[in-house]
Design a protein around this motif. Structure first.
Motif, PDB file in Angstrom:
ATOM      1  N   ASP A   1      39.377  25.116   3.588  1.00 65.12           N
ATOM      2  CA  ASP A   1      38.167  25.724   3.030  1.00 65.12           C
ATOM      3  C   ASP A   1      37.588  26.744   4.001  1.00 65.12           C
ATOM      4  O   ASP A   1      37.201  27.854   3.606  1.00 65.12           O
ATOM      5  N   ALA A   2      37.496  26.364   5.276  1.00 70.75           N
ATOM      6  CA  ALA A   2      36.926  27.254   6.282  1.00 70.75           C
ATOM      7  C   ALA A   2      37.795  28.486   6.482  1.00 70.75           C
ATOM      8  O   ALA A   2      37.288  29.615   6.621  1.00 70.75           O
ATOM      9  N   TYR A   3      39.109  28.287   6.496  1.00 71.16           N
ATOM     10  CA  TYR A   3      40.004  29.430   6.646  1.00 71.16           C
ATOM     11  C   TYR A   3      39.858  30.407   5.483  1.00 71.16           C
ATOM     12  O   TYR A   3      39.815  31.622   5.675  1.00 71.16           O
ATOM     13  N   ALA A   4      39.796  29.883   4.265  1.00 72.90           N
ATOM     14  CA  ALA A   4      39.690  30.763   3.102  1.00 72.90           C
ATOM     15  C   ALA A   4      38.383  31.541   3.120  1.00 72.90           C
ATOM     16  O   ALA A   4      38.359  32.742   2.816  1.00 72.90           O
ATOM     17  N   ALA A   5      37.289  30.878   3.480  1.00 72.81           N
ATOM     18  CA  ALA A   5      36.002  31.566   3.542  1.00 72.81           C
ATOM     19  C   ALA A   5      36.024  32.654   4.605  1.00 72.81           C
ATOM     20  O   ALA A   5      35.503  33.761   4.400  1.00 72.81           O
ATOM     21  N   LEU A   6      36.649  32.368   5.734  1.00 65.47           N
ATOM     22  CA  LEU A   6      36.707  33.344   6.809  1.00 65.47           C
ATOM     23  C   LEU A   6      37.611  34.521   6.441  1.00 65.47           C
ATOM     24  O   LEU A   6      37.266  35.683   6.703  1.00 65.47           O
ATOM     25  N   VAL A   7      38.753  34.249   5.811  1.00 67.05           N
ATOM     26  CA  VAL A   7      39.645  35.336   5.411  1.00 67.05           C
ATOM     27  C   VAL A   7      38.977  36.206   4.353  1.00 67.05           C
ATOM     28  O   VAL A   7      39.137  37.432   4.343  1.00 67.05           O
TER      29      VAL A   7
ATOM     30  N   ILE B   1      53.080  12.310   7.050  1.00 65.57           N
ATOM     31  CA  ILE B   1      51.783  12.985   6.930  1.00 65.57           C
ATOM     32  C   ILE B   1      50.934  12.287   5.870  1.00 65.57           C
ATOM     33  O   ILE B   1      49.723  12.084   6.049  1.00 65.57           O
ATOM     34  N   LYS B   2      51.558  11.879   4.764  1.00 66.12           N
ATOM     35  CA  LYS B   2      50.824  11.130   3.741  1.00 66.12           C
ATOM     36  C   LYS B   2      50.304   9.803   4.289  1.00 66.12           C
ATOM     37  O   LYS B   2      49.208   9.356   3.903  1.00 66.12           O
TER      38      LYS B   2
ATOM     39  N   TYR C   1      45.775  16.765   8.594  1.00 72.87           N
ATOM     40  CA  TYR C   1      44.949  15.800   7.864  1.00 72.87           C
ATOM     41  C   TYR C   1      44.206  16.471   6.713  1.00 72.87           C
ATOM     42  O   TYR C   1      44.122  15.929   5.605  1.00 72.87           O
ATOM     43  N   ASP C   2      43.709  17.676   6.958  1.00 75.28           N
ATOM     44  CA  ASP C   2      42.960  18.359   5.903  1.00 75.28           C
ATOM     45  C   ASP C   2      43.864  18.821   4.767  1.00 75.28           C
ATOM     46  O   ASP C   2      43.370  19.044   3.656  1.00 75.28           O
ATOM     47  N   TYR C   3      45.157  18.928   4.998  1.00 76.19           N
ATOM     48  CA  TYR C   3      46.051  19.389   3.932  1.00 76.19           C
ATOM     49  C   TYR C   3      45.956  18.494   2.699  1.00 76.19           C
ATOM     50  O   TYR C   3      46.218  18.947   1.578  1.00 76.19           O
TER      51      TYR C   3
ATOM     52  N   LEU D   1      43.408  20.430  -5.629  1.00 78.55           N
ATOM     53  CA  LEU D   1      43.108  21.770  -6.130  1.00 78.55           C
ATOM     54  C   LEU D   1      44.265  22.382  -6.915  1.00 78.55           C
ATOM     55  O   LEU D   1      44.097  23.423  -7.545  1.00 78.55           O
ATOM     56  N   TYR D   2      45.428  21.734  -6.886  1.00 76.91           N
ATOM     57  CA  TYR D   2      46.573  22.298  -7.592  1.00 76.91           C
ATOM     58  C   TYR D   2      46.261  22.590  -9.064  1.00 76.91           C
ATOM     59  O   TYR D   2      46.603  23.673  -9.566  1.00 76.91           O
TER      60      TYR D   2
END
Length: 319
Positions: free
Chosen positions: A107-113, A170-171, A234-236, A242-243
């Motif tokens: 979320d943070a990456y998308a907002a920043l990009v 990871i799961k 972890y955030d993945y 959202l898919y």
């Protein structure tokens, strides 16, 4: 306290910055420039080339790399397109703020990009998404559908079809969020794991420069960076819910889409590519006999596919 760009990597008068550097000229449009712009107080490094008024394409990298994965693709597109490739915080030459000062989430990456694109004057653009670039880019596209002209998807997932056994440890971490499961996947940031990502599924590994994984690993090995990467693992988990939203965007907006996929990838497996046909029946899908980093082995072929696709989908500026 924020850790900004390392002084040795800071922009100089020779390379320029978004504030002080000149735009690429028409006569030298394939010249790649290396710039830095402050977004929300963070230094974001990016590579840029191409005519300033040409149709734009935003290149979004994956893990464990940075915009360096596009080092050869950028000049192959820049005669016709304005090409921009940023590094996310914690990757490449962008700032790596402390984890208590910046939330390392998609979320943070998308907002920043999103803010980055506005600051560098990308009003409308196609997006190339790879690996982590997919959850960043698809968030950006669903929030700004009128700004996105086309999608180029390279081993970037939007369907559970694309997630197989690689993700099992990871799961396990997603289920608990606990220290033992976190430690169990720390090896994913090791040199052995980074080299595996580049070479697994590749028939001729002599095509892959060891410079790629060596640079990626040097940046992963910076103090504190492993913890940043484990936070992102972890955030993945927050991407999968959202898919359906991304798939609805595909169906409703019908963006032109080119899917170019390393068919031997075990991180995002081949069924994830074919799944795009369910919601984008007119998508052009090309399966390539290689692994996760298709550009490393098939760069000229991928560039040719992108040029042809974008020429037909969004037009071009022929320098």
């Amino acid at each position: 306290m924020l850790r900004r760009t390392h002084p040795l990597l800071a922009p100089t008068a020779e390379t320029g910055s978004a504030e002080t550097g000149s735009a690429p000229s028409e006569s030298g449009s394939t010249q790649v420039r290396y710039r830095t712009v402050a977004v929300d107080g963070l230094d974001i490094f990016y590579r840029e080339a191409g005519p300033s008024g040409a149709p734009a394409i935003l290149l979004l990298h994956g893990f464990p790399t940075s915009s360096q994965m596009f080092r050869d693709l950028i000049p192959r597109l820049a005669d016709r397109y304005r090409v921009v490739a940023p590094d996310y915080p914690g990757f490449g030459h962008s700032a790596a703020p402390d984890r208590d000062a910046f939330a390392y989430t998609f979320d943070a990456y998308a907002a920043l990009v999103d803010k980055f694109t506005r600051q560098v004057g990308l009003d409308r653009f196609a997006i190339y998404v790879m690996d982590y670039g997919a959850p960043v880019g698809f968030r950006l596209a669903t929030a700004n559908p009128d700004r996105v002209t086309a999608l180029v998807i390279q081993n970037g997932n939007a369907y559970e079809d694309g997630i197989a056994g690689f993700w099992d440890p990871i799961k396990a971490y997603w289920r608990t969020g606990a220290a033992p499961e976190r430690e169990a996947i720390r090896s994913f940031t090791s040199l052995q794991a980074t080299q595996w990502q580049y070479t697994h599924g590749v028939k001729d590994t002599s095509l892959i420069s060891p410079d790629a994984w060596t640079l990626d690993q040097a940046l992963l090995d910076r103090p504190g960076n492993q913890e940043i990467q484990l936070d992102l693992f972890y955030d993945y988990r927050n991407n999968l819910p959202l898919y359906p939203r991304w798939q609805a965007y595909f169906r409703d907006r019908k963006p032109p889409a080119l899917v170019v996929w390393g068919a031997n990838d075990e991180i995002f497996v081949a069924p994830g590519a074919e799944a795009y046909r369910r919601d984008l029946p007119h998508a052009e899908i090309h399966m390539i006999d290689t692994g996760h980093f298709a550009l490393e082995t098939h760069g000229p072929q991928v560039a040719a596919l992108i040029r042809d696709f974008l020429d037909r989908s969004v037009g071009s500026s022929r320098a």
